[in-house]
Design an enzyme around this catalytic site. Structure first.
Site, PDB file in Angstrom:
ATOM      1  N   ASP A 106     -36.391  12.040  13.986  1.00  0.00           N
ATOM      2  CA  ASP A 106     -36.503  13.360  14.611  1.00  0.00           C
ATOM      3  C   ASP A 106     -35.312  13.498  15.558  1.00  0.00           C
ATOM      4  OD1 ASP A 106     -37.159  15.634  15.982  1.00  0.00           O
ATOM      5  OD2 ASP A 106     -39.191  15.018  16.507  1.00  0.00           O
ATOM      6  N   HIS A 133     -38.539  10.239  23.370  1.00  0.00           N
ATOM      7  CA  HIS A 133     -39.085  11.590  23.268  1.00  0.00           C
ATOM      8  C   HIS A 133     -39.049  12.306  24.615  1.00  0.00           C
ATOM      9  CE1 HIS A 133     -41.876  14.913  22.817  1.00  0.00           C
ATOM     10  NE2 HIS A 133     -41.860  14.750  21.512  1.00  0.00           N
ATOM     11  N   ASP A 139     -37.950   9.315  17.402  1.00  0.00           N
ATOM     12  CA  ASP A 139     -37.100  10.308  18.066  1.00  0.00           C
ATOM     13  C   ASP A 139     -35.724   9.721  18.338  1.00  0.00           C
ATOM     14  OD1 ASP A 139     -39.137  12.417  18.533  1.00  0.00           O
ATOM     15  OD2 ASP A 139     -40.100  10.800  19.649  1.00  0.00           O
ATOM     16  N   GLU A 190     -42.240   8.018  12.320  1.00  0.00           N
ATOM     17  CA  GLU A 190     -41.326   9.025  12.854  1.00  0.00           C
ATOM     18  C   GLU A 190     -40.801   8.520  14.186  1.00  0.00           C
ATOM     19  OE1 GLU A 190     -41.098  13.072  15.252  1.00  0.00           O
ATOM     20  OE2 GLU A 190     -42.052  11.165  15.712  1.00  0.00           O
TER      21      GLU A 190
END
EC number: 4.6.1.-
Length: 273
Positions: free
Chosen positions: A85, A41, A27, A25
């Site tokens: 994300d 993030h 960001d 995952e």
């Protein structure tokens, strides 16, 4: 799918895959004009992690392409799924479609190499706000306009805001999405969260009438939480410690029930027991 959480620097791709992740995952932050800008993030983030690692988004995509292109010296055959994300909270609602268009162009050029032997991983676009559903249409329309509708076979969707399942279903209807849907549920590892909504999502997935194809739970760092998530029937767990999840999957109670997904396992097809 063991999903390595917050993989925002290129060197972390190898780090997490080598610990047992077959998915990561990442960001994605946006500038004021809805251009994907950094893999970043920021503070606050999960306990025990540095929140500040980052790359320019396009550079990260190139590094990711190397890691997911067979024949490349950096190729990691186990890495098969990437969740972006999308930090769209910085955008106005009316910029969502534009963000989707720009994201599609970036991925097409820097990850898919304009459709010419680019990276092979499946991609999930994870959107935190149901109101930003136009991002999906902006993305899909752009790939079609650019002459690469076939790449949509590699793309799935997630609304990550822990909204009511019925509300998420309505957002997908507005976005024109049927299929390729992952449903996330979770909270930072600094806090506790029960599994009631995960169980609702799994029930929707298994009903044959719901919108969900796969369910993942985040952030899972402890063995007990891992067991609870596996017992609830999730398809993926997002974690800071892929090796912990891999260990639990090898326990007697699980090793004949669950296995690590491979490239041949479609992330869009609901697993029938």
């Amino acid at each position: 799918w063991i999903m390595g959480y917050m993989v925002n620097a290129i060197y972390q791709i190898d780090e997490f895959v080598n610990l047992g992740a077959n998915s990561i995952e990442t960001d994605v932050s946006f500038d004021d004009n809805a251009n994907p800008e950094y893999t970043y993030h920021g503070i606050p983030c999960d306990c025990g992690r540095s929140c500040l690692k980052w790359e320019n988004y396009n550079d990260f995509l190139k590094g990711l392409r190397s890691a997911t292109t067979p024949g490349n010296s950096k190729y990691q055959s186990k890495l098969i799924l990437v969740v972006f994300d999308l930090k769209t909270g910085s955008l106005y609602d009316n910029q969502a479609s534009e963000a989707g268009k720009k994201l599609a162009k970036n991925l097409l050029k820097h990850y898919w190499n304009n459709g010419n032997n680019g990276g092979r991983a499946y991609i999930v676009l994870s959107i935190p706000d149901l109101n930003h559903y136009p991002l999906i249409k902006g993305f899909t329309d752009t790939l079609k306009q650019e002459g690469h509708p076939e790449l949509l076979e590699k793309v799935g969707y997630d609304f990550s805001g822990n909204d009511a399942i019925g509300d998420v279903a309505k957002a997908y209807k507005k976005a024109g999405v049927s299929g390729h849907v992952w449903q996330s549920d979770g909270i930072t590892n600094c806090l506790l969260r029960g599994l009631s909504r995960v169980k609702d999502a799994v029930a929707n997935r298994d009903s044959g009438k719901g919108y969900i194809n796969k369910v993942y739970y985040w952030t899972v760092d402890k063995r007990a939480t891992t067991r609870d998530a596996l017992d609830a029937g999730v398809d993926g767990v997002m974690t800071n410690y892929p090796d912990v999840i891999a260990d639990v999957m090898n326990e007697a109670a699980y090793k004949n029930k669950v296995r690590l997904a491979t490239y041949e396992d479609s992330p869009w097809v609901t697993f029938k027991k």
